[in-house]
Write a protein that holds these residues in place. Structure first.
Motif: not given
Length: 128
Positions: A16-22, A117-123
């Motif tokens: 949304t305009p207020q929600c971004v996922v990295h 180590v390979r890690l996935g991230y989500r912010i």
């Protein structure tokens, strides 16, 4: 021990305009001699997320949710039971270390040492 890291960010997802996922992956690795003890605590590491914009000075603090997960791990050739993985993921907007006026999105966590180590991230960033 100091981890070296290699980032592979994905393009930001604007829900949304207020929600971004990295999202993206980070590869942590040690190139020298790895001394691994069974009781070793997780090692702290952190990085500024690439492809993000600074938080404007007058902007209210957004809500942040940080997640990290283990994708792969390559252990050193050892015998015994040694932990590896990631814990304590935390995201925050922190001041630019180059003494600029803006704050940038920064992710910190702790990882148990392994050769690689390979890690996935989500912010998820939710602006008011």
């Amino acid at each position: 021990m100091v981890f070296q890291l290699e980032l592979q960010p994905a393009p930001p997802l604007h829900l949304t305009p207020q929600c971004v996922v990295h999202t993206g992956t980070v590869r942590l690795f040690e190139t020298g001699t790895l001394i691994h003890t069974s009781g070793a605590p997780a090692e702290r590491f952190g990085f500024f997320l690439p492809n993000t914009h600074p938080l404007p000075e007058d902007a209210p603090e957004p809500q942040l949710w940080a997640e990290m997960h283990l994708m792969t791990a390559t252990a050193a050739s050892v015998s015994g039971d040694f932990p590896f993985g990631v814990a304590h993921a935390h995201a925050a907007y922190v001041p630019d270390p180059r003494h600029a006026l803006h704050r940038w999105l920064h992710l910190t966590a702790a990882a148990h040492p392994a050769r690689q180590v390979r890690l996935g991230y989500r912010i998820t960033v939710q602006s008011p």
